[in-house]
Design an enzyme around this catalytic site. Structure first.
Site, PDB file in Angstrom:
ATOM      1  N   TYR A 136       0.822  -1.213   0.000  1.00  0.00           N
ATOM      2  CA  TYR A 136       0.000   0.000   0.000  1.00  0.00           C
ATOM      3  C   TYR A 136       0.863   1.274   0.000  1.00  0.00           C
ATOM      4  CZ  TYR A 136      -3.208   3.696   1.329  1.00  0.00           C
ATOM      5  OH  TYR A 136      -3.893   4.902   1.379  1.00  0.00           O
ATOM      6  N   LYS A 150       1.254   4.064  -3.091  1.00  0.00           N
ATOM      7  CA  LYS A 150       0.884   5.478  -2.953  1.00  0.00           C
ATOM      8  C   LYS A 150       2.098   6.366  -3.266  1.00  0.00           C
ATOM      9  CE  LYS A 150      -2.678   6.848  -1.824  1.00  0.00           C
ATOM     10  NZ  LYS A 150      -3.910   7.072  -2.653  1.00  0.00           N
TER      11      LYS A 150
HETATM   12  N1  LIG Z   1      -8.808   6.311   4.857  1.00  0.00           N
HETATM   13  C1  LIG Z   1      -7.698   6.929   5.222  1.00  0.00           C
HETATM   14  O1  LIG Z   1      -7.385   7.057   6.425  1.00  0.00           O
HETATM   15  C2  LIG Z   1      -6.798   7.524   4.181  1.00  0.00           C
HETATM   16  C3  LIG Z   1      -7.053   7.417   2.820  1.00  0.00           C
HETATM   17  N2  LIG Z   1      -6.192   7.996   1.912  1.00  0.00           N
HETATM   18  C4  LIG Z   1      -6.450   7.918   0.472  1.00  0.00           C
HETATM   19  O2  LIG Z   1      -7.717   8.502   0.216  1.00  0.00           O
HETATM   20  C5  LIG Z   1      -8.334   7.902  -0.893  1.00  0.00           C
HETATM   21  C6  LIG Z   1      -9.745   7.475  -0.522  1.00  0.00           C
HETATM   22  O3  LIG Z   1      -9.662   6.567   0.562  1.00  0.00           O
HETATM   23  P1  LIG Z   1     -10.952   6.069   1.341  1.00  0.00           P
HETATM   24  O4  LIG Z   1     -12.080   6.956   1.023  1.00  0.00           O
HETATM   25  O5  LIG Z   1     -10.549   5.859   2.733  1.00  0.00           O
HETATM   26  O6  LIG Z   1     -11.153   4.645   0.675  1.00  0.00           O
HETATM   27  P2  LIG Z   1     -12.478   3.958   0.166  1.00  0.00           P
HETATM   28  O7  LIG Z   1     -12.139   2.534  -0.090  1.00  0.00           O
HETATM   29  O8  LIG Z   1     -13.619   4.247   1.056  1.00  0.00           O
HETATM   30  O9  LIG Z   1     -12.750   4.696  -1.210  1.00  0.00           O
HETATM   31  C7  LIG Z   1     -12.060   4.392  -2.375  1.00  0.00           C
HETATM   32  C8  LIG Z   1     -13.049   4.439  -3.521  1.00  0.00           C
HETATM   33  O10 LIG Z   1     -12.325   4.117  -4.720  1.00  0.00           O
HETATM   34  C9  LIG Z   1     -13.114   3.216  -5.472  1.00  0.00           C
HETATM   35  N3  LIG Z   1     -12.273   2.366  -6.292  1.00  0.00           N
HETATM   36  C10 LIG Z   1     -11.438   1.381  -5.877  1.00  0.00           C
HETATM   37  N4  LIG Z   1     -10.880   0.795  -6.926  1.00  0.00           N
HETATM   38  C11 LIG Z   1     -11.345   1.422  -8.037  1.00  0.00           C
HETATM   39  C12 LIG Z   1     -11.145   1.252  -9.422  1.00  0.00           C
HETATM   40  N5  LIG Z   1     -10.347   0.288  -9.883  1.00  0.00           N
HETATM   41  N6  LIG Z   1     -11.785   2.069 -10.256  1.00  0.00           N
HETATM   42  C13 LIG Z   1     -12.623   3.023  -9.805  1.00  0.00           C
HETATM   43  N7  LIG Z   1     -12.865   3.227  -8.513  1.00  0.00           N
HETATM   44  C14 LIG Z   1     -12.233   2.424  -7.632  1.00  0.00           C
HETATM   45  C15 LIG Z   1     -13.865   2.383  -4.434  1.00  0.00           C
HETATM   46  O11 LIG Z   1     -14.997   1.770  -5.011  1.00  0.00           O
HETATM   47  C16 LIG Z   1     -14.176   3.407  -3.376  1.00  0.00           C
HETATM   48  O12 LIG Z   1     -15.428   3.995  -3.604  1.00  0.00           O
HETATM   49  C17 LIG Z   1      -7.444   6.727  -1.302  1.00  0.00           C
HETATM   50  O13 LIG Z   1      -6.691   7.109  -2.420  1.00  0.00           O
HETATM   51  C18 LIG Z   1      -6.542   6.523  -0.097  1.00  0.00           C
HETATM   52  O14 LIG Z   1      -5.288   6.015  -0.475  1.00  0.00           O
HETATM   53  C19 LIG Z   1      -5.114   8.692   2.320  1.00  0.00           C
HETATM   54  C20 LIG Z   1      -4.825   8.826   3.633  1.00  0.00           C
HETATM   55  C21 LIG Z   1      -5.632   8.267   4.667  1.00  0.00           C
HETATM   56  C1  LIG Z   2      -2.881  -2.882  16.951  1.00  0.00           C
HETATM   57  C2  LIG Z   2      -4.350  -2.588  17.121  1.00  0.00           C
HETATM   58  C3  LIG Z   2      -4.608  -2.439  18.601  1.00  0.00           C
HETATM   59  O1  LIG Z   2      -5.736  -1.741  18.973  1.00  0.00           O
HETATM   60  C4  LIG Z   2      -4.769  -1.362  16.373  1.00  0.00           C
HETATM   61  C5  LIG Z   2      -4.625  -1.496  14.877  1.00  0.00           C
HETATM   62  C6  LIG Z   2      -4.922  -0.188  14.251  1.00  0.00           C
HETATM   63  C7  LIG Z   2      -4.655  -0.161  12.745  1.00  0.00           C
HETATM   64  C8  LIG Z   2      -5.716  -0.982  12.058  1.00  0.00           C
HETATM   65  C9  LIG Z   2      -4.579   1.280  12.254  1.00  0.00           C
HETATM   66  C10 LIG Z   2      -3.439   2.028  12.958  1.00  0.00           C
HETATM   67  C11 LIG Z   2      -2.986   3.107  11.986  1.00  0.00           C
HETATM   68  C12 LIG Z   2      -3.936   3.030  10.818  1.00  0.00           C
HETATM   69  C13 LIG Z   2      -3.491   3.579   9.457  1.00  0.00           C
HETATM   70  C14 LIG Z   2      -3.085   5.028   9.555  1.00  0.00           C
HETATM   71  O2  LIG Z   2      -4.130   5.805  10.100  1.00  0.00           O
HETATM   72  C15 LIG Z   2      -2.664   5.611   8.247  1.00  0.00           C
HETATM   73  C16 LIG Z   2      -3.408   5.192   7.057  1.00  0.00           C
HETATM   74  C17 LIG Z   2      -3.276   5.936   5.931  1.00  0.00           C
HETATM   75  C18 LIG Z   2      -3.853   5.555   4.719  1.00  0.00           C
HETATM   76  O3  LIG Z   2      -3.544   6.111   3.672  1.00  0.00           O
HETATM   77  C19 LIG Z   2      -4.826   4.437   4.677  1.00  0.00           C
HETATM   78  C20 LIG Z   2      -5.268   3.960   6.032  1.00  0.00           C
HETATM   79  C21 LIG Z   2      -4.125   3.871   7.024  1.00  0.00           C
HETATM   80  C22 LIG Z   2      -3.125   2.859   6.465  1.00  0.00           C
HETATM   81  C23 LIG Z   2      -4.629   3.437   8.426  1.00  0.00           C
HETATM   82  C24 LIG Z   2      -5.144   1.972   8.395  1.00  0.00           C
HETATM   83  C25 LIG Z   2      -5.466   1.421   9.787  1.00  0.00           C
HETATM   84  C26 LIG Z   2      -4.288   1.532  10.754  1.00  0.00           C
HETATM   85  C27 LIG Z   2      -3.139   0.688  10.292  1.00  0.00           C
END
Ligand SMILES: NC(=O)C1=CN([C@@H]2O[C@H](COP(=O)(O)OP(=O)(O)OC[C@H]3O[C@@H](n4cnc5c(N)ncnc54)[C@H](O)[C@@H]3O)[C@@H](O)[C@H]2O)C=CC1
Ligand SMILES: C[C@@H](CO)CCC[C@@H](C)[C@H]1CC[C@H]2[C@@H]3[C@H](O)CC4=CC(=O)CC[C@]4(C)[C@H]3CC[C@]12C
Length: 369
Positions: free
Chosen positions: A159, A163
């Site tokens: 992952y 990214k």
């Molecule tokens: N959730 C988090 O804590 C973080 C997320 N991100 C980034 O933010 C973005 C969105 O993440 P989330 O909303 O959490 O994930 P999510 O899984 O909820 O949303 C991702 C969306 O992309 C769509 N998708 C996946 N594969 C696809 C494909 N082949 N073609 C078209 N659409 C596709 C999915 O259907 C989904 O709706 C991602 O790029 C992720 O890397 C960055 C930092 C933290």
């Molecule tokens: C060891 C467990 C005891 O309670 C807790 C496990 C927590 C994990 C599932 C999360 C801890 C940190 C998270 C990640 C972090 O917030 C940064 C992220 C950035 C992204 O771009 C995608 C999501 C994630 C990797 C996020 C995923 C869940 C954790 C690993």
């Protein structure tokens, strides 16, 4: 009325617009981008909630498509002014293969860039991640760092590797000539761990707590700080960047910005308790109940079980060596780059972000019962 219609001239495309972050970006654009004429939402899976958006003055077009298919991306993008590329495979639990993660996150991003060039879309905002920087494989802390803080960003997990590669492609594409002769302007936003309405991992942890009789057991020392940011503020930052890229292309093009707000610095577990506490869960222990080596052993056992069971079923628990290392390494940001470059201020205070997340958890909870 005529003036209003004239002001509405821009076409935006949001990839991944039905995901956790994507939905917030879509809703925020409709609320806060008055120049919008058409909003295209491109996703592998379209949500039924899109229907309720189709009643306003902005044309909302839902496109079911796959970012790994270059022709589908190019067709969706034709005539768009701005693309916000949030689609991605967020998998740190071993659900998808490394090849699939690479294909969606890296090839998918390359397809978006090529589609910009081919169709003449001039502005590209990419949702990157803090994981592009760290935590690294050595578990070095990143304490209140900013975009210029030196850090050894070395990764092995698919992952963060994907990214980082995708972000590099986006930044290198800045300045490329798009169809029509104008330069492509790109930038990348790096959210830390996002929380808020729709956060599936928070729901999973909540259900885990319910299964354990309303308790969670502390696994990570309270002193390990983890960066978190509210989804509404991350969405707001995307909307602002997209709005300002044209006027400030020279300053913002090719830049990276951490996504930040006023959410407090806390350990992953203590931060989650801000929402899970009001939903009736309790975090047991002021110090980790198990020593780290034992937790790591359990995490390794989980990884082994995942590998053994793979031919039969998908075993993907929250705890694995990677997620444990992530949760156990300090990674927090302290920066004002977004404020300096494009006037970003968080739209939601910490109190508001917290309340909204709790209300969502509680509403979901009552539906589930
Ligand atoms: N959730 C988090 O804590 C973080 C997320 N991100 C980034 O933010 C973005 C969105 O993440 P989330 O909303 O959490 O994930 P999510 O899984 O909820 O949303 C991702 C969306 O992309 C769509 N998708 C996946 N594969 C696809 C494909 N082949 N073609 C078209 N659409 C596709 C999915 O259907 C989904 O709706 C991602 O790029 C992720 O890397 C960055 C930092 C933290
Ligand atoms: C060891 C467990 C005891 O309670 C807790 C496990 C927590 C994990 C599932 C999360 C801890 C940190 C998270 C990640 C972090 O917030 C940064 C992220 C950035 C992204 O771009 C995608 C999501 C994630 C990797 C996020 C995923 C869940 C954790 C690993």
């Amino acid at each position: 009325m005529a003036d209003f219609a004239q002001a509405q001239k821009l076409v935006y495309l949001v990839t991944g617009g039905c995901g956790f972050l994507g939905e917030h970006v879509v809703r925020m654009l409709l609320q806060r981008e008055p120049r919008l004429r058409e909003l295209r939402i491109f996703d592998l899976h379209l949500g039924s909630w899109l229907e309720e958006l189709k009643t306003g003055t902005v044309q909302v077009t839902a496109i079911q498509g796959d970012v790994t298919q270059a022709d589908e991306v190019a067709a969706a993008m034709a005539g768009a002014h701005v693309v916000i590329h949030t689609a991605g495979l967020v998998d740190v639990f071993g659900r998808a293969s490394p090849e699939t993660i690479h294909e969606v996150n890296v090839q998918g991003t390359q397809n978006v860039i090529e589609a910009c060039v081919q169709t003449g879309t001039q502005f590209l905002v990419y949702t990157s991640s803090m994981e592009v920087v760290g935590p690294n494989i050595k578990g070095h802390p990143f304490y209140r760092g900013n975009e210029d803080t030196p850090y050894e960003a070395v990764h092995r997990h698919p992952y963060p590797c994907s990214k980082a590669l995708a972000e590099q492609l986006v930044l290198e594409a800045n300045g490329r000539e798009v169809h029509g002769g104008l330069p492509l302007v790109t930038c990348a936003l790096r959210p830390t761990g996002i929380y808020g309405e729709g956060h599936q991992i928070m729901r999973d942890i909540y259900h885990q707590g319910l299964r354990l009789g309303g308790r969670l057991f502390r696994a990570i020392p309270a002193s390990v700080e983890h960066g978190r940011v509210y989804v509404g503020n991350v969405a707001w930052m995307h909307v602002l960047v997209a709005r300002e890229l044209e006027q400030r292309a020279a300053l913002m093009g090719g830049q990276v910005y951490f996504c930040y707000d006023k959410s407090p610095y806390k350990s992953y577990e203590d931060f989650n308790m801000e929402f899970l506490g009001p939903c009736g869960l309790r975090l047991v222990g002021t110090r980790p109940l198990l020593p780290y080596w034992l937790l790591m052993l359990l995490a390794v056992l989980n990884a082994l079980l995942q590998w053994l069971l793979r031919p039969l079923l998908l075993y993907a628990p929250l705890l694995n060596p990677y997620t444990l290392a992530m949760a156990n390494t300090t990674f927090t940001v302290s920066t004002n780059k977004a404020q300096r470059h494009f006037g970003y201020e968080p739209l939601f205070s910490w109190e508001e972000s917290r309340t909204r997340t709790i209300l969502w958890m509680q509403a979901k909870d009552s539906v589930a019962q």
